[in-house]
Design an enzyme around this catalytic site. Structure first.
Site, short mmCIF file in Angstrom:
data_model
loop_
_atom_site.label_atom_id
_atom_site.label_comp_id
_atom_site.label_asym_id
_atom_site.label_seq_id
_atom_site.Cartn_x
_atom_site.Cartn_y
_atom_site.Cartn_z
CD GLU A 86 7.86 17.18 38.04
OE1 GLU A 86 7.99 16.37 37.36
OE2 GLU A 86 6.88 17.76 37.87
CG LEU A 87 8.60 23.81 37.50
CD1 LEU A 87 10.06 24.25 37.72
CD2 LEU A 87 8.24 24.63 36.40
CG ASN A 131 12.35 26.94 35.37
OD1 ASN A 131 12.30 25.53 33.74
ND2 ASN A 131 11.68 27.28 34.86
CG ASP A 179 1.20 22.66 30.82
OD1 ASP A 179 1.61 23.12 31.22
OD2 ASP A 179 0.67 22.67 29.34
#
Lengths: 254, 434
Positions: A97-98, A130, A153
């Site tokens: 997770e960023l 990332n 996204d």
């Protein structure tokens, strides 16, 4: 936020204190540590039960060192990992997770679950990173048997399509860290993105479609649309989901 | 939102500076130097400067050349750079036979082993491929547009080479990675199968090269901003040995010179028998020679060839058939640099082979200008001037820039916490209150 010791004291973290924007800029080099190579990943930080810290980080001295096999790319609040953990209790899984705050939330959630359920949830963990840039830093060649891309996204604007987490370029890297026969799971509620991901996977020579009957028989499939916060939101709003599930194959080069 | 120029790599003004490059024909027929938009070549057999004829594409390079290379056969030469053009030349006639337009500036170029394909990398980290036609007289086919075959996501590719057997293409980037990909027989569909990642550098990788002892056994050598030269088994992605240049330089130069950022590896070049590696170091006025033991899989220090204090090589080259190591120093796009000042300095090191070290002569040594093959003609053609004093002024400013440039160019700028908050205040897209 510290959890109390074993016993009833461990409370699940409140999401309210970990709110973050849904989008994060994957192109900026945020300041988190990145392992130089998979050998440097300290598994004792993630799975202390299987890799006690004093014996060294990556359990290499064991006869067949345990490796992480499942990766949830963009794991959000950790819903999928929590759902998968009891289904595959002997498999190590990691979420990537960023967003900083969200990663902290997942860490706290896992710690609390482990405290409240001794002997369970030791096989899941999360790392802030990332994954569009650093997947090869974490995983060796052909290490993963499953990769998950749940509700990524969409990056609607055409000029931002290159930031999508599924692309021909990045599929090369995902294929590299996956073993032949491994499965890649993608799902979205955005139809255009669903078509895009399916099309990339169809065009990529190292992936082939998994037939529908096999998908239906897969216990993991149901989790895709029920286990995560994002999927529950979609279901609440009565939305449709589009999945593309493919298998990593090997190329027969003549 | 993220629409602000995130696509531009974050570099400061000094990054516009472009180092001079040198390349040597594999059979020793010629040598080429690129400085700014100028390509200068010298025919070593005839002893005359080459006049390049560039009628294709309608223009010669109009901006800094960032990459040059000869093909393994020696028949072709490629040049590419900031003007978004890739030019392919035939080395017998030095005519440009293809000009390819790239959408973005080009950072690396390579020619496949069989001379069929040219690959180039743009500043988005995407590698493109173009098919070359054998017959140079043919008109370029209109549909022969570049095809993207692989990419390093959001990174800049600093070096790209084909393996000697042509099976692999290796690409190195500023995000510490080296990727080795299978180069398929039909590359137009892309090179999707990654053979390995060679991970170990702790800073940008500046240069990679293949080296071999025999036809079947080849290895990869890399140099990076972390001041190390590394030897790799590239088929398996294994790091075989690391040579710490910094430690050696500390011994040789003393403590005042060992500023980390100025010891980045600028270029590396293997000798033709695979026994030596020459290393150009960012602020060192000379060349370091390492012994490369491909059987024992080790790199070790051999000797240092020191040159005059004002000479720092920016690029190295050698050919398969001779024992000369070509070095060049120069830069373009410097602030206050007139176009008439595109000067370079060329120095040649001879006896660039392991077995020459134990013989009675001094072994590898720098040639005096008077001993350079075809002396004045070559130096004039490649340097642009014989006037050493005039050169000294220009090269002094190059020297100063060289000492900081590489680091700035390739390392992504990190703003401090306060600066970042300050920059964020300029955003106008905030919709959610945290």
């Amino acid at each position: 936020m510290t959890t109390n010791g074993a016993g009833g004291g461990a409370k699940l973290p409140r999401k309210r204190f970990y709110r973050a924007r849904a989008h994060s800029n994957p192109l900026s080099d945020s300041h988190f540590p990145v392992p130089i190579s998979p050998e440097e990943v300290d598994l004792s930080q993630h799975y202390p039960r299987y890799f006690p810290a004093d014996k060294g980080g990556d359990g290499e001295e064991a006869a067949a060192p345990r490796r992480i096999r499942f990766a949830d790319v963009g794991c959000g609040f950790g819903g999928l990992l929590v759902g998968l953990s009891p289904l595959f209790p002997d498999t190590l899984m990691i979420g990537m997770e960023l967003r900083d705050k969200v990663t902290e939330y997942v860490k706290e959630r896992i710690l609390a679950l482990r405290a409240a359920n001794p002997g369970q949830y030791d096989n899941i963990s999360v790392v802030r990173t990332n994954s569009m840039k650093y997947i090869p830093n974490y995983f060796r060649k052909a290490q993963l048997t499953k990769m998950f891309f749940l509700f990524p996204d969409p990056h609607f604007k055409e000029k931002n399509h290159r930031r999508r987490v599924i692309s021909m370029q990045l599929l090369d890297e995902y294929a590299y860290v996956m073993e032949v026969g491994g499965i890649i799971y993608t799902i979205t509620d955005v139809e255009e993105l669903g078509e895009w991901m399916r099309s990339c996977l169809e065009k990529h020579p190292l992936f082939e479609t998994v037939p529908e009957e096999e998908i239906k028989a897969d216990p993991v499939f149901k989790l895709l649309s029920t286990a995560t916060e994002e999927s529950q939101k979609v279901a609440r709003n009565g939305g449709q989901t589009f999945h593309a599930i493919f298998r990593r194959i090997s190329l027969q080069e003549e | 939102m993220e629409d602000t120029a995130v696509e531009e790599p974050e570099v400061s003004g000094a990054a516009e500076f472009a180092p001079a490059l040198v390349a040597a024909h594999p059979h020793g027929n010629s040598v080429a130097v690129a400085i700014g938009p100028e390509l200068r070549a010298f025919d070593l057999r005839a002893g005359l400067p080459v006049s390049l004829s560039d009628e294709c594409g309608g223009r010669s390079h109009s901006d800094a050349i960032r990459a040059i290379c000869f093909s393994v056969s020696g028949a072709l030469f490629a040049s590419a750079g900031d003007d978004k053009l890739v030019k392919v030349w035939k080395t017998d006639s030095w005519r440009c036979i293809r000009t390819i337009t790239s959408e973005k500036r080009v950072s690396a170029v390579a020619i496949s082993i069989n001379d069929l394909y040219v690959t180039f990398a743009d500043k988005f980290g995407v590698v493109w491929l173009v098919t070359l036609w054998e017959d140079s007289a043919e008109q370029v086919s209109v549909d022969n547009k570049p095809v993207s075959i692989l990419g390093h996501y959001c990174s800049i590719i600093t070096s790209m080479k084909f393996s000697p057997d042509g099976r692999f293409i290796a690409t190195a980037d500023r995000d510490f990675k080296i990727r080795v990909t299978l180069f398929p027989k039909n590359p137009l569909k892309g090179a999707h199968e990654i053979q390995s990642f060679c991970l170990g550098h702790t800073d940008f990788v500046s240069c990679i090269t293949f080296t071999s002892i025999s036809e079947n056994q080849s290895f990869l050598i890399s140099g990076g901003g972390d001041s190390t030269v590394r030897l790799w088994d590239y088929v398996n992605g294994c790091l075989l040995d690391t040579f710490q240049v910094r430690d050696k330089m500390g011994e040789l130069l003393g403590p005042n010179e060992t500023d980390d950022s100025s010891l980045a590896i600028a270029d590396i070049c293997p000798s033709n028998d695979g026994s030596l590696v020459a290393v150009a170091i960012q602020s060192f006025s000379g060349v370091m020679l390492l012994a490369c033991d491909l059987v024992g899989k080790k790199l070790s220090f051999l000797k240092v060839i020191t040159m005059e204090k004002s000479y720092i090589p920016t690029s190295l080259a050698s050919s398969l058939s001779s024992e000369l190591l070509w070095t060049v120093m120069g830069a373009s796009n410097m602030p206050n640099q007139a176009s008439s000042h595109l000067l370079t300095r060329v120095r040649i090191i001879t006896s660039f082979q392991k077995d020459r070290l134990s013989s009675d002569d001094a072994g590898p040594a720098t040639l005096e200008d008077s001993d350079v093959p075809h002396d004045e003609k070559l130096l004039l053609a490649l340097q642009g001037s014989l006037d050493v004093t005039k050169q000294e002024e220009v090269l002094a400013s190059v020297l100063a820039a060289l000492k900081v440039s590489m680091h700035k160019m390739l390392v992504k700028k990190h703003y401090s916490e306060e600066r970042r908050e300050q920059r964020k205040r300029g955003r106008n897209d905030k919709k959610i209150k945290n």
